[in-house]
Design an enzyme around this catalytic site. Structure first.
Site, short mmCIF file in Angstrom:
data_model
loop_
_atom_site.label_atom_id
_atom_site.label_comp_id
_atom_site.label_asym_id
_atom_site.label_seq_id
_atom_site.Cartn_x
_atom_site.Cartn_y
_atom_site.Cartn_z
N SER A 24 -12.37 2.32 -17.50
CA SER A 24 -11.50 1.47 -16.67
C SER A 24 -10.98 0.28 -17.45
CB SER A 24 -12.26 0.98 -15.43
OG SER A 24 -13.40 0.22 -15.80
N ASN A 111 -22.96 -3.69 -10.35
CA ASN A 111 -22.43 -3.62 -8.98
C ASN A 111 -22.10 -5.01 -8.45
OD1 ASN A 111 -22.99 -0.95 -9.32
ND2 ASN A 111 -24.58 -0.83 -7.74
N THR A 156 21.37 -7.97 17.64
CA THR A 156 20.35 -7.03 18.05
C THR A 156 20.98 -5.64 17.95
OG1 THR A 156 20.96 -7.05 20.40
CG2 THR A 156 19.32 -8.67 19.68
N HIS A 157 20.20 -4.68 17.51
CA HIS A 157 20.72 -3.32 17.29
C HIS A 157 21.88 -3.31 16.29
CE1 HIS A 157 18.33 -2.20 20.81
NE2 HIS A 157 18.90 -3.22 21.43
N SER A 278 28.23 -1.58 -12.48
CA SER A 278 28.24 -0.12 -12.48
C SER A 278 28.61 0.41 -13.86
CB SER A 278 29.25 0.39 -11.44
OG SER A 278 29.54 1.76 -11.63
N LYS A 284 32.51 -3.20 -9.69
CA LYS A 284 31.29 -3.31 -8.88
C LYS A 284 30.41 -4.48 -9.29
CE LYS A 284 29.87 -0.93 -6.16
NZ LYS A 284 29.09 0.31 -6.35
N ASN A 286 26.59 -5.17 -7.86
CA ASN A 286 25.60 -4.57 -6.97
C ASN A 286 24.40 -5.49 -6.76
OD1 ASN A 286 27.15 -2.18 -6.85
ND2 ASN A 286 26.22 -1.47 -8.76
N GLU A 291 17.81 -4.81 -3.68
CA GLU A 291 17.46 -3.41 -3.40
C GLU A 291 16.09 -3.05 -3.96
OE1 GLU A 291 22.01 -1.60 -3.26
OE2 GLU A 291 20.82 -1.42 -5.09
N TYR A 318 -23.13 1.45 -3.57
CA TYR A 318 -22.04 1.59 -4.54
C TYR A 318 -21.84 3.06 -4.91
CZ TYR A 318 -19.10 1.12 -8.62
OH TYR A 318 -18.05 1.25 -9.51
N GLN A 323 -14.36 2.31 -8.48
CA GLN A 323 -13.67 1.91 -9.69
C GLN A 323 -12.15 1.92 -9.48
OE1 GLN A 323 -15.01 3.28 -13.70
NE2 GLN A 323 -13.02 4.31 -13.77
N LYS A 326 -9.38 -1.29 -7.95
CA LYS A 326 -8.62 -2.31 -8.66
C LYS A 326 -7.17 -1.89 -8.93
CE LYS A 326 -12.22 -2.22 -11.34
NZ LYS A 326 -13.23 -1.88 -10.31
#
Length: 459
Positions: A24, A111, A156-157, A278, A284, A286, A291, A318, A323, A326
């Site tokens: 690890s 541990n 709304t909507h 682009s 463009k 963007n 995003e 444990y 492991q 993380k």
């Protein structure tokens, strides 16, 4: 096998593929600082109870500082056979100090060592995220002054609903991020518990002082059940859930600004530094940063599911499965931190395109609810008022005009309780000025909340 913490039990060598599979160090190396911090507290406690001399404690501390300097300088070699950062540091300590280094792990298991390190790391991470959220809140409150005269349509909507002050939008995000901060603060309480001294799962027969080491590490208390704390990862799940909600709130903001940035809406101008072009269309610009903030939400939300599945059905205490905890937490933390670091400058650097906003502000009958509430004040039952205004809106659509364009005679045909004061609530500026309930988007109420947030954030 001599360098392995568990090597004494084994006669043969570990298959190199197993060493690669079980390591690890490739992702837990970042725990080095908190591991050294925990080891210093543990060795100080061992010296206090007489299992180390003061000289041995000082040797351990100074050598740990040397090791940390090597790590900080990028001169500390990682070896797969040593599995994790904890064994790397302990092995380096033993190589330098011999038997004195071998004493450090007295009354401690990997541990409780790992759990201590993780809790120390998450405590620091919570503080860092909280500070970044404050920066985001300050950026939105700063925008309130910039846009204090601007009125926006609220939706709304994704359909135009009512007008609100632009600052009402900005403070809405402050409220969301405040809840995020409060969730983190609540999570901190459950992180802030020391597992150090619980050893593998049952504690120890040695006369350790867990309160002493906990105080050295700044923990608010010590875990009272060694079996529970050695396997507990609730706090990681809770932390990642808090991060997932932060990410969701960032995504909501990003989505809204992406829409506002379109030619169709034309509400917003983003700073060039936070947009890209682009490869084929030269015109463009963007909103790629927004995003990606929206897209990275998926990674953060997935960390919660990953941890839930990881801890599901694990027998106490444990298990090596843990492991993997993380990986999910580190990725969620890194992702949210990276997003939050970009947000303040984007928020302050953007501009509302007020000429476009104002040009269409009267579209969509944003004053219809204000008209309905005027009728209610005239004694018309709410449902009747709602129906009446709906009919007037339909008539305006047929005529191609606004409610404010109707004559008093038109209004009185619809309802004989209407008088000339009706024109005081018609039109977007009148409608937004009429909003007066606490927490509403009206001019006066929003100004009050801006002042509250300025004081709260010291602006």
């Amino acid at each position: 096998m001599a360098k392995k913490a568990w090597g004494g039990r084994f006669k043969g060598q570990t298959d190199p593929r197993v060493e690669t599979f079980t390591e690890s160090i490739s992702f837990d190396a970042r725990l080095a600082e908190v591991d050294i911090r925990g080891s210093k507290a543990h060795s100080s406690m061992l010296a206090k109870i007489g299992l180390l001399t003061k000289e041995e404690r000082d040797q351990i501390h100074s050598t740990l500082d040397e090791i940390k300097s090597q790590i900080d300088a990028g001169k500390f070699e990682h070896v797969t056979s040593l599995e994790d950062i904890h064994m790397h540091i302990e092995t380096a300590l033993v190589e330098k100090l011999g038997d004195v280094g071998r004493k450090l792990h007295t009354a401690r298991s990997r541990n409780d060592q790992v759990s201590t390190d993780l809790r120390l790391y998450v405590r620091d991470a919570i503080k860092e995220i909280d500070a970044l959220l404050i920066d985001v809140q300050k950026a939105f409150v700063t925008r309130c002054e910039i846009d204090k005269e601007t009125v926006l349509p609220a939706y709304t909507h994704l359909q135009r609903a009512q007008p609100v002050m632009a600052a009402h939008y900005w403070l809405a995000y402050c409220e969301k991020y405040q809840r995020d901060r409060e969730r983190l603060a609540d999570c901190y309480k459950r992180v802030d518990v020391s597992p150090l001294g619980c050893a593998a799962l049952a504690g120890t027969s040695l006369p350790i002082d867990r309160d002493f080491s906990a105080k050295l590490l700044g923990f608010g208390g010590v875990a009272s059940n060694s079996l529970d704390v050695s396997s507990d990862r609730d706090y990681l799940l809770e932390f990642c859930f808090s991060l997932s909600l932060i990410s969701a709130h960032l995504s909501t903001w990003a989505e809204e600004w992406i829409i506002w940035f379109t030619t169709e809406f034309g509400f917003l101008k983003l700073p060039e530094a936070y947009t890209t072009g682009s490869s084929i269309m030269p015109q463009k610009r963007n909103p790629d940063v927004l995003e990606l903030i929206r897209g990275k939400t998926a990674r953060v939300m997935t960390s919660v599911t990953q941890l839930q599945i990881l801890i599901k059905s694990l027998p106490m205490a444990y298990n090596r499965d843990l492991q993997e905890d993380k990986i999910a937490m580190f990725d969620a933390f890194d992702t949210v931190r990276a997003c939050l670091e970009l947000v303040p400058d984007m928020v302050v650097g953007a501009e509302l395109r007020t000429e476009n906003i104002n040009a269409r502000l009267e579209e969509g009958f944003l004053d219809a609810t204000a008209l309905m509430e005027y009728l209610i004040k005239q004694g018309v039952p709410m449902r009747t008022a709602h129906h009446t205004v709906g009919q007037m809106v339909a008539e305006c659509e047929d005529r191609g005009c606004r409610l404010a364009d109707l004559s008093l005679e038109d209004f009185q045909k619809a309802c004989d309780k209407i008088d000339e004061k009706v024109f005081d609530v018609l039109g977007v500026q009148n409608a937004v000025a009429a909003l007066q309930s606490y927490g509403s988007g009206g001019r006066e109420r929003v100004a009050e909340q801006v002042a509250v947030w300025q004081e709260r954030l010291g602006l």
